[in-house]
Scaffold this motif. Structure first.
Motif, PDB file in Angstrom:
ATOM      1  N   GLN A  60       0.811  -1.219   0.000  1.00  0.00           N
ATOM      2  CA  GLN A  60       0.000   0.000   0.000  1.00  0.00           C
ATOM      3  C   GLN A  60       0.847   1.274   0.000  1.00  0.00           C
ATOM      4  O   GLN A  60       0.302   2.371  -0.082  1.00  0.00           O
ATOM      5  CB  GLN A  60      -0.927   0.004   1.219  1.00  0.00           C
ATOM      6  N   ILE A  61       2.145   1.130   0.078  1.00  0.00           N
ATOM      7  CA  ILE A  61       3.017   2.304   0.124  1.00  0.00           C
ATOM      8  C   ILE A  61       3.132   2.895  -1.270  1.00  0.00           C
ATOM      9  O   ILE A  61       3.443   2.200  -2.242  1.00  0.00           O
ATOM     10  CB  ILE A  61       4.411   1.929   0.668  1.00  0.00           C
ATOM     11  N   GLY A  62       2.882   4.196  -1.370  1.00  0.00           N
ATOM     12  CA  GLY A  62       2.919   4.878  -2.658  1.00  0.00           C
ATOM     13  C   GLY A  62       4.337   5.175  -3.131  1.00  0.00           C
ATOM     14  O   GLY A  62       5.292   5.145  -2.354  1.00  0.00           O
ATOM     15  N   ARG A  63       4.445   5.495  -4.408  1.00  0.00           N
ATOM     16  CA  ARG A  63       5.746   5.758  -5.030  1.00  0.00           C
ATOM     17  C   ARG A  63       6.487   6.902  -4.334  1.00  0.00           C
ATOM     18  O   ARG A  63       7.681   6.806  -4.080  1.00  0.00           O
ATOM     19  CB  ARG A  63       5.542   6.077  -6.515  1.00  0.00           C
ATOM     20  N   ARG A  64       5.802   7.988  -4.037  1.00  0.00           N
ATOM     21  CA  ARG A  64       6.441   9.140  -3.384  1.00  0.00           C
ATOM     22  C   ARG A  64       7.023   8.741  -2.035  1.00  0.00           C
ATOM     23  O   ARG A  64       8.148   9.116  -1.693  1.00  0.00           O
ATOM     24  CB  ARG A  64       5.423  10.265  -3.222  1.00  0.00           C
ATOM     25  N   TRP A  66       7.944   5.749  -1.125  1.00  0.00           N
ATOM     26  CA  TRP A  66       9.103   4.891  -1.385  1.00  0.00           C
ATOM     27  C   TRP A  66      10.348   5.730  -1.667  1.00  0.00           C
ATOM     28  O   TRP A  66      11.428   5.465  -1.131  1.00  0.00           O
ATOM     29  CB  TRP A  66       8.844   3.953  -2.557  1.00  0.00           C
ATOM     30  N   VAL A  67      10.197   6.718  -2.545  1.00  0.00           N
ATOM     31  CA  VAL A  67      11.346   7.554  -2.915  1.00  0.00           C
ATOM     32  C   VAL A  67      11.935   8.225  -1.683  1.00  0.00           C
ATOM     33  O   VAL A  67      13.151   8.178  -1.444  1.00  0.00           O
ATOM     34  CB  VAL A  67      10.947   8.608  -3.977  1.00  0.00           C
ATOM     35  N   PHE A  68      11.081   8.834  -0.867  1.00  0.00           N
ATOM     36  CA  PHE A  68      11.594   9.562   0.297  1.00  0.00           C
ATOM     37  C   PHE A  68      12.099   8.627   1.398  1.00  0.00           C
ATOM     38  O   PHE A  68      13.064   8.958   2.097  1.00  0.00           O
ATOM     39  CB  PHE A  68      10.553  10.558   0.807  1.00  0.00           C
ATOM     40  N   LEU A  69      11.504   7.461   1.536  1.00  0.00           N
ATOM     41  CA  LEU A  69      12.012   6.496   2.513  1.00  0.00           C
ATOM     42  C   LEU A  69      13.369   5.942   2.083  1.00  0.00           C
ATOM     43  O   LEU A  69      14.270   5.768   2.919  1.00  0.00           O
ATOM     44  CB  LEU A  69      11.006   5.367   2.734  1.00  0.00           C
ATOM     45  N   VAL A  70      13.531   5.692   0.793  1.00  0.00           N
ATOM     46  CA  VAL A  70      14.830   5.225   0.293  1.00  0.00           C
ATOM     47  C   VAL A  70      15.886   6.312   0.476  1.00  0.00           C
ATOM     48  O   VAL A  70      16.999   6.045   0.946  1.00  0.00           O
ATOM     49  CB  VAL A  70      14.731   4.765  -1.179  1.00  0.00           C
ATOM     50  N   LEU A  71      15.546   7.545   0.128  1.00  0.00           N
ATOM     51  CA  LEU A  71      16.491   8.649   0.326  1.00  0.00           C
ATOM     52  C   LEU A  71      16.835   8.825   1.806  1.00  0.00           C
ATOM     53  O   LEU A  71      17.995   9.071   2.156  1.00  0.00           O
ATOM     54  CB  LEU A  71      15.921   9.953  -0.249  1.00  0.00           C
ATOM     55  N   SER A  72      15.843   8.683   2.662  1.00  0.00           N
ATOM     56  CA  SER A  72      16.086   8.744   4.105  1.00  0.00           C
ATOM     57  C   SER A  72      17.018   7.626   4.542  1.00  0.00           C
ATOM     58  O   SER A  72      17.910   7.830   5.382  1.00  0.00           O
ATOM     59  CB  SER A  72      14.752   8.659   4.860  1.00  0.00           C
ATOM     60  N   GLY A  73      16.835   6.436   3.981  1.00  0.00           N
ATOM     61  CA  GLY A  73      17.716   5.321   4.297  1.00  0.00           C
ATOM     62  C   GLY A  73      19.152   5.575   3.866  1.00  0.00           C
ATOM     63  O   GLY A  73      20.097   5.264   4.594  1.00  0.00           O
ATOM     64  N   VAL A  74      19.320   6.157   2.680  1.00  0.00           N
ATOM     65  CA  VAL A  74      20.665   6.509   2.208  1.00  0.00           C
ATOM     66  C   VAL A  74      21.291   7.542   3.144  1.00  0.00           C
ATOM     67  O   VAL A  74      22.456   7.410   3.549  1.00  0.00           O
ATOM     68  CB  VAL A  74      20.623   7.017   0.750  1.00  0.00           C
ATOM     69  N   ALA A  75      20.511   8.560   3.506  1.00  0.00           N
ATOM     70  CA  ALA A  75      21.022   9.583   4.426  1.00  0.00           C
ATOM     71  C   ALA A  75      21.387   8.976   5.778  1.00  0.00           C
ATOM     72  O   ALA A  75      22.420   9.317   6.371  1.00  0.00           O
ATOM     73  CB  ALA A  75      19.989  10.697   4.598  1.00  0.00           C
ATOM     74  N   THR A  76      20.552   8.066   6.269  1.00  0.00           N
ATOM     75  CA  THR A  76      20.842   7.385   7.533  1.00  0.00           C
ATOM     76  C   THR A  76      22.136   6.594   7.441  1.00  0.00           C
ATOM     77  O   THR A  76      22.990   6.671   8.328  1.00  0.00           O
ATOM     78  CB  THR A  76      19.681   6.448   7.925  1.00  0.00           C
ATOM     79  N   GLY A  77      22.294   5.838   6.372  1.00  0.00           N
ATOM     80  CA  GLY A  77      23.512   5.047   6.186  1.00  0.00           C
ATOM     81  C   GLY A  77      24.754   5.918   6.141  1.00  0.00           C
ATOM     82  O   GLY A  77      25.761   5.624   6.794  1.00  0.00           O
ATOM     83  N   LEU A  78      24.691   7.006   5.388  1.00  0.00           N
ATOM     84  CA  LEU A  78      25.830   7.918   5.315  1.00  0.00           C
ATOM     85  C   LEU A  78      26.114   8.549   6.678  1.00  0.00           C
ATOM     86  O   LEU A  78      27.270   8.680   7.085  1.00  0.00           O
ATOM     87  CB  LEU A  78      25.578   8.992   4.258  1.00  0.00           C
ATOM     88  N   SER A  79      25.044   8.924   7.373  1.00  0.00           N
ATOM     89  CA  SER A  79      25.201   9.499   8.713  1.00  0.00           C
ATOM     90  C   SER A  79      25.882   8.509   9.651  1.00  0.00           C
ATOM     91  O   SER A  79      26.815   8.862  10.383  1.00  0.00           O
ATOM     92  CB  SER A  79      23.829   9.900   9.267  1.00  0.00           C
ATOM     93  N   TRP A  80      25.447   7.268   9.634  1.00  0.00           N
ATOM     94  CA  TRP A  80      26.019   6.250  10.522  1.00  0.00           C
ATOM     95  C   TRP A  80      27.478   5.967  10.186  1.00  0.00           C
ATOM     96  O   TRP A  80      28.300   5.799  11.077  1.00  0.00           O
ATOM     97  CB  TRP A  80      25.206   4.974  10.465  1.00  0.00           C
ATOM     98  N   LEU A  81      27.798   5.898   8.900  1.00  0.00           N
ATOM     99  CA  LEU A  81      29.184   5.672   8.508  1.00  0.00           C
ATOM    100  C   LEU A  81      30.082   6.801   9.021  1.00  0.00           C
ATOM    101  O   LEU A  81      31.161   6.551   9.576  1.00  0.00           O
ATOM    102  CB  LEU A  81      29.302   5.539   6.987  1.00  0.00           C
ATOM    103  N   CYS A  82      29.623   8.024   8.837  1.00  0.00           N
ATOM    104  CA  CYS A  82      30.396   9.180   9.313  1.00  0.00           C
ATOM    105  C   CYS A  82      30.467   9.210  10.837  1.00  0.00           C
ATOM    106  O   CYS A  82      31.519   9.505  11.420  1.00  0.00           O
ATOM    107  CB  CYS A  82      29.775  10.476   8.794  1.00  0.00           C
ATOM    108  N   TYR A  83      29.361   8.905  11.491  1.00  0.00           N
ATOM    109  CA  TYR A  83      29.285   8.911  12.951  1.00  0.00           C
ATOM    110  C   TYR A  83      30.243   7.889  13.558  1.00  0.00           C
ATOM    111  O   TYR A  83      30.997   8.190  14.488  1.00  0.00           O
ATOM    112  CB  TYR A  83      27.842   8.631  13.368  1.00  0.00           C
TER     113      TYR A  83
END
Length: 139
Positions: A60-64, A66-83
């Protein structure tokens, strides 16, 4: 239980994360440590979603979203790597306050991109957080 309860729990777990991570990364690559941590989070969160029966809602998750959750996941991953790299290189008592400058960045971005209000109190609070983070990090 409202947002404040969950936010306080989040702060407590974030503090535990910093201390446990600082101990855990001793002698290993910070990227490998982040991968291990992320794997634990992946298994843990999917177990919760499946245990609560929420996994069926994925269709039931819409395309928009999905896009923002994936981008949030990328940002989280980058944040954790840097942290984790910062924790490996510096003292936790200095790294964590600088990391929490994210609060100030969120206040500004929420105002600019989400249309949230910018009040004198938010400006003052954000300024105090920024000054406090810098004082703690470099004291």
């Amino acid at each position: 239980m409202g947002w404040l309860f969950w936010a306080l729990l989040s702060a407590g777990f974030a503090a535990a994360t910093a201390i446990l991570a600082k101990i855990g990364i001793a002698g290993i690559d910070s990227n490998l440590a982040t991968a291990i941590r992320t794997t634990v989070i992946l298994v843990f969160t999917w177990a919760i979603a499946i245990g609560l029966g929420k996994h069926g809602e994925i269709a039931q998750i819409g395309r928009r979203s999905w896009v923002f959750l994936v981008l949030s996941g990328v940002a989280t991953g980058l944040s954790w790597l840097c942290y984790f790299r910062a924790l490996q290189l510096g003292p936790a008592s200095s790294v964590v306050p600088i990391d929490k400058l994210s609060v100030v960045i969120v206040i500004l971005c929420a105002w600019l991109f989400l249309g949230e209000s910018m009040t004198p109190m938010k400006l003052a609070g954000g300024g105090l957080i920024a000054m406090g983070a810098l004082v703690l990090a470099f004291a």
